[in-house]
Design a protein around this motif. Structure first.
Motif, PDB file in Angstrom:
ATOM      1  N   ARG A  47       0.824  -1.214   0.000  1.00 39.06           N
ATOM      2  CA  ARG A  47       0.000   0.000   0.000  1.00 39.06           C
ATOM      3  C   ARG A  47       0.855   1.259   0.000  1.00 39.06           C
ATOM      4  N   VAL A  48       1.946   1.242   0.762  1.00 41.15           N
ATOM      5  CA  VAL A  48       2.848   2.392   0.784  1.00 41.15           C
ATOM      6  C   VAL A  48       3.497   2.581  -0.581  1.00 41.15           C
ATOM      7  N   SER A  49       3.841   1.471  -1.230  1.00 41.10           N
ATOM      8  CA  SER A  49       4.412   1.544  -2.568  1.00 41.10           C
ATOM      9  C   SER A  49       3.430   2.180  -3.545  1.00 41.10           C
ATOM     10  N   GLY A  50       2.167   1.815  -3.443  1.00 37.34           N
ATOM     11  CA  GLY A  50       1.139   2.414  -4.291  1.00 37.34           C
ATOM     12  C   GLY A  50       0.954   3.889  -4.022  1.00 37.34           C
ATOM     13  N   GLU A  51       0.979   4.257  -2.745  1.00 38.90           N
ATOM     14  CA  GLU A  51       0.840   5.667  -2.382  1.00 38.90           C
ATOM     15  C   GLU A  51       2.033   6.479  -2.901  1.00 38.90           C
ATOM     16  N   TRP A  52       3.225   5.912  -2.784  1.00 41.55           N
ATOM     17  CA  TRP A  52       4.431   6.592  -3.265  1.00 41.55           C
ATOM     18  C   TRP A  52       4.384   6.754  -4.789  1.00 41.55           C
ATOM     19  N   THR A  53       3.868   5.754  -5.470  1.00 46.06           N
ATOM     20  CA  THR A  53       3.713   5.839  -6.924  1.00 46.06           C
ATOM     21  C   THR A  53       2.776   6.981  -7.294  1.00 46.06           C
ATOM     22  N   LEU A  54       1.677   7.128  -6.569  1.00 45.43           N
ATOM     23  CA  LEU A  54       0.746   8.228  -6.839  1.00 45.43           C
ATOM     24  C   LEU A  54       1.394   9.590  -6.601  1.00 45.43           C
ATOM     25  N   VAL A  55       2.192   9.696  -5.540  1.00 51.04           N
ATOM     26  CA  VAL A  55       2.870  10.960  -5.253  1.00 51.04           C
ATOM     27  C   VAL A  55       3.827  11.308  -6.386  1.00 51.04           C
ATOM     28  N   PHE A  56       4.595  10.340  -6.854  1.00 52.57           N
ATOM     29  CA  PHE A  56       5.545  10.624  -7.925  1.00 52.57           C
ATOM     30  C   PHE A  56       4.841  10.883  -9.253  1.00 52.57           C
ATOM     31  N   MET A  57       3.705  10.217  -9.490  1.00 51.14           N
ATOM     32  CA  MET A  57       2.950  10.521 -10.697  1.00 51.14           C
ATOM     33  C   MET A  57       2.449  11.954 -10.670  1.00 51.14           C
ATOM     34  N   ALA A  58       1.967  12.394  -9.522  1.00 55.56           N
ATOM     35  CA  ALA A  58       1.507  13.777  -9.391  1.00 55.56           C
ATOM     36  C   ALA A  58       2.654  14.746  -9.613  1.00 55.56           C
ATOM     37  N   ARG A  59       3.823  14.423  -9.078  1.00 56.18           N
ATOM     38  CA  ARG A  59       4.981  15.285  -9.262  1.00 56.18           C
ATOM     39  C   ARG A  59       5.393  15.349 -10.730  1.00 56.18           C
ATOM     40  N   ASN A  60       5.368  14.204 -11.407  1.00 58.18           N
ATOM     41  CA  ASN A  60       5.750  14.169 -12.816  1.00 58.18           C
ATOM     42  C   ASN A  60       4.752  14.920 -13.690  1.00 58.18           C
ATOM     43  N   PHE A  61       3.454  14.789 -13.414  1.00 60.86           N
ATOM     44  CA  PHE A  61       2.463  15.542 -14.183  1.00 60.86           C
ATOM     45  C   PHE A  61       2.610  17.041 -13.946  1.00 60.86           C
ATOM     46  N   LYS A  62       2.895  17.395 -12.718  1.00 61.36           N
ATOM     47  CA  LYS A  62       3.111  18.812 -12.417  1.00 61.36           C
ATOM     48  C   LYS A  62       4.332  19.331 -13.166  1.00 61.36           C
ATOM     49  N   ARG A  63       5.377  18.533 -13.214  1.00 60.19           N
ATOM     50  CA  ARG A  63       6.600  18.917 -13.933  1.00 60.19           C
ATOM     51  C   ARG A  63       6.330  19.049 -15.430  1.00 60.19           C
ATOM     52  N   LEU A  64       5.554  18.112 -16.002  1.00 57.09           N
ATOM     53  CA  LEU A  64       5.197  18.203 -17.415  1.00 57.09           C
ATOM     54  C   LEU A  64       4.397  19.464 -17.713  1.00 57.09           C
ATOM     55  N   ALA A  65       3.480  19.819 -16.823  1.00 55.75           N
ATOM     56  CA  ALA A  65       2.690  21.037 -17.025  1.00 55.75           C
ATOM     57  C   ALA A  65       3.576  22.273 -16.987  1.00 55.75           C
ATOM     58  N   VAL A  66       4.529  22.296 -16.074  1.00 58.85           N
ATOM     59  CA  VAL A  66       5.455  23.438 -15.991  1.00 58.85           C
ATOM     60  C   VAL A  66       6.292  23.530 -17.259  1.00 58.85           C
ATOM     61  N   LEU A  67       6.792  22.395 -17.740  1.00 53.94           N
ATOM     62  CA  LEU A  67       7.591  22.407 -18.960  1.00 53.94           C
ATOM     63  C   LEU A  67       6.765  22.822 -20.167  1.00 53.94           C
TER      64      LEU A  67
END
Length: 89
Positions: A44-64
């Protein structure tokens, strides 16, 4: 180790080890406000961490994408919008 640093390939590989990962985790902590896991268990923690990094990556893509639009070249921003990550239809 000394022998590895004598070669150019060894020095290049050693230079990669000097890069810091901390800015990414600091950004997740300070900007996104993620400071602790709310679920228990490794799976479950692995899944939660994956969601956090996906959110970070989408945010980074939007900034770029936004920074490319600001440069004034409409072809670059159009390419990003046509990318599969941002479906238009």
């Amino acid at each position: 180790m000394f022998h590895r640093l004598k070669t150019q390939a060894g020095r290049a590989r050693d230079a990669l080890h000097k890069q810091a990962d901390e800015p990414v985790f600091g950004n997740i902590d300070a900007v996104m406000g993620f400071r602790r896991f709310f679920l228990r268990g490794l799976k479950r923690v692995s899944g939660e961490w994956t969601l956090v990094f996906m959110a970070r990556n989408f945010k980074r893509l939007a900034v770029l994408a936004h920074s490319r639009e600001d440069k004034g070249d409409p072809r670059k921003s159009r390419r990003i919008r046509q990318n599969r990550l941002f479906p238009t239809g």
